[in-house]
Every structure is written in structure tokens, then in C-alpha cells.
Scaffold this motif. Structure first.
Motif, PDB file in Angstrom:
ATOM      1  N   LYS A  14       0.825  -1.219   0.000  1.00 51.07           N
ATOM      2  CA  LYS A  14       0.000   0.000   0.000  1.00 51.07           C
ATOM      3  C   LYS A  14       0.855   1.264   0.000  1.00 51.07           C
ATOM      4  CE  LYS A  14      -3.078  -1.559   3.151  1.00 51.07           C
ATOM      5  NZ  LYS A  14      -4.124  -1.424   4.166  1.00 51.07           N
ATOM      6  N   ILE A  15       0.354   2.252  -0.717  1.00 52.89           N
ATOM      7  CA  ILE A  15       1.085   3.523  -0.788  1.00 52.89           C
ATOM      8  C   ILE A  15       0.072   4.655  -0.682  1.00 52.89           C
ATOM      9  CG2 ILE A  15       1.063   3.494  -3.337  1.00 52.89           C
ATOM     10  CD1 ILE A  15       3.909   4.736  -3.199  1.00 52.89           C
ATOM     11  N   VAL A  16       0.418   5.686   0.084  1.00 51.62           N
ATOM     12  CA  VAL A  16      -0.512   6.812   0.246  1.00 51.62           C
ATOM     13  C   VAL A  16       0.118   8.093  -0.296  1.00 51.62           C
ATOM     14  CG1 VAL A  16       0.169   7.029   2.703  1.00 51.62           C
ATOM     15  CG2 VAL A  16      -1.890   8.181   1.888  1.00 51.62           C
ATOM     16  N   ASP A  17      -0.655   8.772  -1.137  1.00 50.60           N
ATOM     17  CA  ASP A  17      -0.230  10.044  -1.724  1.00 50.60           C
ATOM     18  C   ASP A  17      -0.651  11.146  -0.758  1.00 50.60           C
ATOM     19  OD1 ASP A  17       0.483  12.122  -3.405  1.00 50.60           O
ATOM     20  OD2 ASP A  17      -1.254  11.897  -4.734  1.00 50.60           O
ATOM     21  N   VAL A  18       0.323  11.756  -0.128  1.00 57.46           N
ATOM     22  CA  VAL A  18       0.052  12.717   0.936  1.00 57.46           C
ATOM     23  C   VAL A  18      -0.036  14.132   0.346  1.00 57.46           C
ATOM     24  CG1 VAL A  18       1.087  13.694   3.026  1.00 57.46           C
ATOM     25  CG2 VAL A  18       1.165  11.233   2.637  1.00 57.46           C
ATOM     26  N   ALA A  19      -0.894  14.968   0.909  1.00 56.20           N
ATOM     27  CA  ALA A  19      -0.995  16.351   0.436  1.00 56.20           C
ATOM     28  C   ALA A  19       0.355  17.056   0.581  1.00 56.20           C
ATOM     29  CB  ALA A  19      -2.048  17.089   1.243  1.00 56.20           C
ATOM     30  N   GLY A  20       0.675  17.937  -0.359  1.00 58.28           N
ATOM     31  CA  GLY A  20       1.954  18.624  -0.342  1.00 58.28           C
ATOM     32  C   GLY A  20       2.053  19.614   0.809  1.00 58.28           C
ATOM     33  N   LEU A  21       3.278  19.955   1.206  1.00 55.46           N
ATOM     34  CA  LEU A  21       3.367  20.921   2.292  1.00 55.46           C
ATOM     35  C   LEU A  21       4.330  22.045   1.983  1.00 55.46           C
ATOM     36  CD1 LEU A  21       5.222  19.531   5.388  1.00 55.46           C
ATOM     37  CD2 LEU A  21       5.514  18.717   3.112  1.00 55.46           C
ATOM     38  N   VAL A  22       4.168  23.116   2.726  1.00 51.38           N
ATOM     39  CA  VAL A  22       4.973  24.321   2.551  1.00 51.38           C
ATOM     40  C   VAL A  22       5.544  24.680   3.924  1.00 51.38           C
ATOM     41  CG1 VAL A  22       3.521  25.158   0.638  1.00 51.38           C
ATOM     42  CG2 VAL A  22       2.983  25.853   2.973  1.00 51.38           C
ATOM     43  N   PRO A  23       6.587  25.536   3.971  1.00 49.68           N
ATOM     44  CA  PRO A  23       7.112  25.908   5.289  1.00 49.68           C
ATOM     45  C   PRO A  23       5.991  26.497   6.155  1.00 49.68           C
ATOM     46  CG  PRO A  23       8.584  26.670   3.549  1.00 49.68           C
ATOM     47  CD  PRO A  23       7.349  26.165   2.871  1.00 49.68           C
ATOM     48  N   GLY A  24       5.930  26.076   7.397  1.00 49.56           N
ATOM     49  CA  GLY A  24       4.891  26.572   8.301  1.00 49.56           C
ATOM     50  C   GLY A  24       3.633  25.718   8.291  1.00 49.56           C
ATOM     51  N   ALA A  25       3.673  24.588   7.600  1.00 44.39           N
ATOM     52  CA  ALA A  25       2.483  23.721   7.517  1.00 44.39           C
ATOM     53  C   ALA A  25       1.975  23.328   8.908  1.00 44.39           C
ATOM     54  CB  ALA A  25       2.783  22.476   6.698  1.00 44.39           C
ATOM     55  N   HIS A  26       2.913  23.123   9.853  1.00 42.98           N
ATOM     56  CA  HIS A  26       2.470  22.679  11.180  1.00 42.98           C
ATOM     57  C   HIS A  26       1.675  23.765  11.902  1.00 42.98           C
ATOM     58  CE1 HIS A  26       5.932  24.952  12.552  1.00 42.98           C
ATOM     59  NE2 HIS A  26       5.450  24.880  13.774  1.00 42.98           N
ATOM     60  N   THR A  27       1.788  25.015  11.413  1.00 42.29           N
ATOM     61  CA  THR A  27       0.962  26.075  12.006  1.00 42.29           C
ATOM     62  C   THR A  27      -0.262  26.350  11.140  1.00 42.29           C
ATOM     63  OG1 THR A  27       2.122  27.848  10.823  1.00 42.29           O
ATOM     64  CG2 THR A  27       3.006  27.238  12.981  1.00 42.29           C
ATOM     65  N   GLY A  28      -0.475  25.524  10.126  1.00 39.18           N
ATOM     66  CA  GLY A  28      -1.686  25.653   9.321  1.00 39.18           C
ATOM     67  C   GLY A  28      -1.477  26.283   7.952  1.00 39.18           C
ATOM     68  N   LYS A  29      -0.221  26.615   7.588  1.00 37.82           N
ATOM     69  CA  LYS A  29       0.030  27.215   6.269  1.00 37.82           C
ATOM     70  C   LYS A  29      -0.229  26.193   5.153  1.00 37.82           C
ATOM     71  CE  LYS A  29       2.612  31.257   7.129  1.00 37.82           C
ATOM     72  NZ  LYS A  29       3.725  31.157   8.099  1.00 37.82           N
ATOM     73  N   GLY A  30      -0.593  26.697   3.983  1.00 34.67           N
ATOM     74  CA  GLY A  30      -0.896  25.804   2.847  1.00 34.67           C
ATOM     75  C   GLY A  30      -2.084  24.928   3.197  1.00 34.67           C
TER      76      GLY A  30
ATOM     77  N   GLY B 250      -1.870  22.928   5.461  1.00 36.10           N
ATOM     78  CA  GLY B 250      -1.686  22.722   6.890  1.00 36.10           C
ATOM     79  C   GLY B 250      -1.473  21.277   7.245  1.00 36.10           C
ATOM     80  N   ASN B 251      -2.183  20.851   8.273  1.00 36.31           N
ATOM     81  CA  ASN B 251      -1.916  19.533   8.814  1.00 36.31           C
ATOM     82  C   ASN B 251      -2.542  18.384   8.038  1.00 36.31           C
ATOM     83  OD1 ASN B 251      -0.293  20.600  10.689  1.00 36.31           O
ATOM     84  ND2 ASN B 251      -1.823  20.668  12.312  1.00 36.31           N
ATOM     85  N   LYS B 252      -3.185  18.716   6.922  1.00 32.93           N
ATOM     86  CA  LYS B 252      -3.776  17.637   6.128  1.00 32.93           C
ATOM     87  C   LYS B 252      -2.708  16.616   5.752  1.00 32.93           C
ATOM     88  CE  LYS B 252      -6.530  16.019   2.482  1.00 32.93           C
ATOM     89  NZ  LYS B 252      -6.110  14.674   2.858  1.00 32.93           N
ATOM     90  N   PHE B 253      -1.514  17.141   5.379  1.00 31.77           N
ATOM     91  CA  PHE B 253      -0.455  16.215   4.948  1.00 31.77           C
ATOM     92  C   PHE B 253      -0.055  15.286   6.083  1.00 31.77           C
ATOM     93  CE2 PHE B 253       2.892  18.397   7.197  1.00 31.77           C
ATOM     94  CZ  PHE B 253       3.974  17.521   7.198  1.00 31.77           C
ATOM     95  N   LEU B 254      -0.035  15.850   7.279  1.00 30.64           N
ATOM     96  CA  LEU B 254       0.413  15.048   8.405  1.00 30.64           C
ATOM     97  C   LEU B 254      -0.634  14.015   8.791  1.00 30.64           C
ATOM     98  CD1 LEU B 254       1.839  18.196  10.051  1.00 30.64           C
ATOM     99  CD2 LEU B 254       3.199  16.305   9.211  1.00 30.64           C
ATOM    100  N   ASP B 255      -1.879  14.382   8.618  1.00 27.47           N
ATOM    101  CA  ASP B 255      -2.935  13.412   8.920  1.00 27.47           C
ATOM    102  C   ASP B 255      -2.829  12.207   8.004  1.00 27.47           C
ATOM    103  OD1 ASP B 255      -3.937  14.832  10.984  1.00 27.47           O
ATOM    104  OD2 ASP B 255      -5.396  15.929   9.786  1.00 27.47           O
ATOM    105  N   ASP B 256      -2.453  12.466   6.734  1.00 22.93           N
ATOM    106  CA  ASP B 256      -2.288  11.343   5.807  1.00 22.93           C
ATOM    107  C   ASP B 256      -1.013  10.558   6.125  1.00 22.93           C
ATOM    108  OD1 ASP B 256      -4.553  12.094   4.377  1.00 22.93           O
ATOM    109  OD2 ASP B 256      -3.409  13.390   3.020  1.00 22.93           O
ATOM    110  N   ALA B 257       0.031  11.304   6.484  1.00 25.00           N
ATOM    111  CA  ALA B 257       1.342  10.681   6.672  1.00 25.00           C
ATOM    112  C   ALA B 257       1.383   9.789   7.910  1.00 25.00           C
ATOM    113  CB  ALA B 257       2.420  11.751   6.771  1.00 25.00           C
ATOM    114  N   ARG B 258       0.489  10.037   8.864  1.00 25.43           N
ATOM    115  CA  ARG B 258       0.575   9.286  10.112  1.00 25.43           C
ATOM    116  C   ARG B 258       0.351   7.786   9.913  1.00 25.43           C
ATOM    117  NH1 ARG B 258      -2.738  11.444  14.428  1.00 25.43           N
ATOM    118  NH2 ARG B 258      -3.167  13.347  13.305  1.00 25.43           N
TER     119      ARG B 258
END
Ligand SMILES: Nc1nc2c(ncn2[C@@H]2O[C@H](COP(=O)(O)OP(=O)(O)OP(=O)(O)O)[C@@H](O)[C@H]2O)c(=O)[nH]1
Ligand SMILES: [Mg+2]
Length: 400
Positions: A74-90, A92-100
Motif C-alpha cells: 500500500k502507498i498513500v499520496d500525501v498532500a503537499g506541504l509548505v514551510p509553516g504547515a504545522h501552524t496551518g500554512k498551505g 496545513g496539517n492535512k499532509f500530516l494526517d495522511d502521513a501518520r
């Protein structure tokens, strides 16, 4: 086991995902049923045991082409991120929710430097892939630190007053990331915090712990994508000089080869260092030109890199082994006569009962013994399996 594709916005994650999940053989019946939209099936490539055993296999849960076995993972395509994503930029945390959900990460980088740190197009060669690698990792660490550090003072006091083990508390906090207690304990030691009371942990301590934890719990390989663009080569060298482990990668070229192979235009297997246009196929001049470019590229780098990256994730990062369960240790078949019908990717150290469990929970529950088809010897439940083992399982619940 799941592989996650992470990276800055616009580096080619989805292109990689589409290339890696496309396979010419349509008959495969993968064992993964309910799958989210951004989750797909990629394939690890191994040498199939069919040649060694001198059998003609008939795989149903994977595929074998010219002695090369392609095993679904299985492979998951995670949303892209930009600097400051952990504070909600771009996004935001959507990428991390997928990556977990991922157990290992493929970090896709725009090696050609044709995007800025926010993923916007810039002239090729002006973007900085080394910075991108650093900020993506940093975002990941900061995100983990924000989970670990939530109400830290209060939780640390409670942990101490209740005499709870620190690794227990942290593993519970990180349970959404499928991180085990032993990994947490190892990261505490590695960050030199073993002797420090949790109440005394500073924000820097938490971040240091998270860095150590990420390296262990979410190992990654860098796919230096867009390697077909001329500006990529110098950046790949720079990344290597900076000590990064990178695999040059051309996702778009791989997608083209897989599509053309599916249409019957080419003979090409993912991971090959060459391809052949099938005899009676006539190509238009633009098609010929596109293929000439791809040919030069894979001659230069050895392959498009997509298969290599997936294999690195499976075999170097996750340290998986390929094991073939069979029901007849002489014919190497299942009850219906399918030869080498299946192959499973298991973590190194897995035993015969673990294999049974991946086939069916009942098979493991009623486990009596197993047979190694290579030696025809009986093995017990806790016999540790090797890569390429062909195993028959005898279980009380599989009789009749
Ligand atoms: N030259 C070249 N371009 C590529 C390659 N892979 C992707 N691209 C281009 O890069 C752009 C972004 O590709 P996507 O796959 O959408 O990137 P992404 O990382 O999924 O983007 P987000 O989901 O927005 O973060 C597209 O214009 C692709 O055509 C490659 O191997 N070579
Ligand atoms: Mg995308």
C-alpha cells in the motif's frame, strides 16, 4: 505496512503515485479491499522463486513476469506541504494526517529546482532541493512535537505522580501514528533524556526527542524527482555531497513507459534499465522523440528510479522479506492447483505463525506446524522465516 509519499507542494508526488500504482498485468486480485482515494497499491519487485524451483507459477495475488515477482504494497499520496504547515500554512496539517498512517516515507523532492519553497514554478535551477529536504523534515518534527508537547507540564506531573512509565505515556500520545513503546524508549535514550524527569523537559528536549523518534519510526528515502530536467544533475550531486541518500527519479518518464507497455507498444518491466519497442509497432515522430529522451535518461541513471525507490522503502527501510505460502509443499500450489499463488511481505524476524496470521486469523489460531518446501522439513510456530521461503502451514482449522 504502508508507504507514504511526502514532500513539498508540486514536486511530483501524485505523478510518482500514478506511475508506481500502474501495472500492465490487469488480472491481479489484490488483498486490499477498502481503500481511501489517496491510497493505492504499488509493487515491490523481487526475483521470483519459480525459476529456482523450476516451476511455472500461476500467481493470483501478485504477478510474475519473466521470473520477476511484483508484490503489492500500500502507498498513500500525501498532500503537499509548505514551510509553516504545522501552524496551518498551505493545506496545513492535512499532509500530516495522511502521513501518520505510513510506516516508511518516500520523500519526493524537485531535484531540478524548478519550484520555490511554496511549490510555485520558478526558472529551473533556482529552487533549492537541499533546503526543501530540511524544511519538510523540520515540519514533520514540529508537528510531532506539537502532539507530544500538548499540556506537557500537566501530563508530566500526572505521569510522575501515578508512577507511570514515560515511554508508556508517550506511546499513548502517539498512538495515532502507529509508533510502538520500544521505539519510543529507544528515542528517549538516543536523545539523552533517559535520566531527565519529564517535568524538567523543555520544548527543545521535546523536539530533540521527536527528531530521534521520527528517524526510527518513519524512516525515509529521498526520491530526487524531475531528474529528466538538465538542472537536476548538479542538485543530485549537491544532495549527495551533503550526505543525503537520494535515488534519482523520473516519475513522468516511468508513467509514460508503464502506459506504453500496458498498451502493448513496449516490452518494459518497472525497474528495468532498458525497454524495447515491440516489432510491428510504428511510432509517430513525436512518440519516437519522447521515447528517445526516456531511453537516454534511463541509460544515464540505470532506470527511472521509481521502482528502485519503492524497493528501497520495502527492503531497506521496512526490512521486509518475501515469503510464499502454499498448501502443497511438493507442487507448491494451493488447493486449486495455482502454483506459488501468493507471496507476502513480512517484517524481518517474522515466524511461521505470523505468516499464518497474514493468510487468515483462524489459520494462526489453529496452527499445528509448518513445512519448509525447500527442505521438506517441519518447522514450529516460532521458526523465524527467511526471504524467499516457501511455506506450507498445517492448522487445525484448515483441515478437510
Ligand atoms: N519534468 C518532470 N516534471 C514532472 C515529473 N514529475 C512530475 N512533474 C511535473 O510536476 C508538476 C507537479 O506534479 P504533481 O504530481 O501534481 O505534484 P504533487 O507533488 O503531487 O503536487 P501537490 O499535490 O500539489 O503537492 C506537474 O506539472 C508534473 O507534470 C518528472 O519526473 N519530470
Ligand atoms: Mg499531488
Amino acid at each position: 505496512m504502508m508507504i507514504g509519499l511526502i514532500g513539498k507542494a508540486n514536486v511530483g508526488k501524485s505523478t510518482f503515485f500514478n506511475a508506481a500504482t500502474e501495472l500492465a498485468v490487469a488480472s491481479a486480485n489484490y488483498p486490499f479491499t477498502t481503500i481511501q482515494p489517496n491510497v493505492g497499491v504499488a509493487f515491490a519487485r523481487v526475483k521470483c522463486v519459480c525459476r529456482e524451483f523450476g516451476v511455472q507459477d500461476n500467481p493470483i495475488h501478485s504477478m510474475c513476469v519473466d521470473g520477476n515477482r511484483f508484490i503489492p504494497v500500500k502507498i498513500v499520496d500525501v498532500a503537499g506541504l509548505v514551510p509553516g504547515a504545522h501552524t496551518g500554512k498551505g493545506l496545513g496539517n492535512k499532509f500530516l494526517d495522511d502521513a501518520r498512517q505510513a510506516d516508511a516515507l518516500i520523500h519526493v523532492v524537485d531535484a531540478s529546482g524548478s519550484t520555490d519553497s511554496n511549490g510555485r514554478p520558478v526558472p529551473a535551477g533556482t529552487g533549492d532541493p537541499i533546503y526543501d529536504v530540511a524544511f519538510v523534515e523540520e515540519e514533520f518534527d514540529l508537528w510531532m512535537a506539537s502532539i507530544v508537547g500538548r499540556d506537557w507540564a500537566k501530563t508530566a506531573r500526572e505521569t510522575e505522580s501515578q508512577g507511570q512509565k514515560l515511554e508508556q505515556m508517550l506511546a499513548k500520545r502517539l498512538s495515532g501514528l502507529s509508533i510502538s513503546e520500544p521505539l519510543v524508549a529507544a528515542a528517549i535514550q538516543a536523545s539523552g533524556l533517559g535520566m531527565k524527569k519529564p517535568v524538567a523537559w523543555t520544548e527543545e528536549d521535546i523536539l530533540a526527542f521527536c527528531k530521534m523518534l521520527r528517524a526510527r519510526a518513519k524512516p525515509f528515502v529521498i526520491a530526487a524527482n524531475k531528474a529528466d530536467l538538465p538542472t537536476a544533475e548538479a542538485n543530485i550531486e549537491k544532495m549527495r555531497a551533503a550526505g543525503l541518500y537520494v535515488v534519482p527519479c523520473a516519475s513522468e518518464a516511468e508513467a509514460l513507459l508503464r502506459k506504453a507497455s500496458k498498451k502493448g507498444v513496449l516490452h518494459y518491466l518497472p525497474g528495468d534499465g532498458s525497454f524495447e519497442v515491440r516489432p510491428n509497432v510504428s511510432l509517430s515522430p513525436p512518440q519516437q522523440k519522447a521515447l528517445d529522451i526516456v531511453k537516454a535518461l534511463i541509460e544515464k541513471y540505470g532506470s527511472t528510479g521509481v521502482q528502485e525507490v519503492v524497493n528501497v522503502a520495502c527492503f531497506k527501510l521496512l526490512r521486509l522479506i518475501a515469503v510464499y505460502p502454499v498448501e502443497d509443499e511438493f507442487k507448491l500450489s494451493d488447493k486449486k492447483g495455482n502454483v506459488l499463488p501468493d507471496v507476502r511481505l513480512l517484517p524481518v524476524g517474522s515466524n511461521a505463525k505470523d505468516l499464518a496470521g497474514t493468510v487468515h486469523a483462524d489459520l494462526a489460531k489453529g496452527f499445528l506446524y509448518a513445512v519448509d518446501a525447500r527442505t521438506k522439513q517441519r518447522i514450529g510456530a516460532d521458526h523465524v522465516l527467511k526471504d524467499g521461503d516457501v511455506i506450507k502451514i498445517v492448522s487445525a482449522s484448515s483441515r478437510g
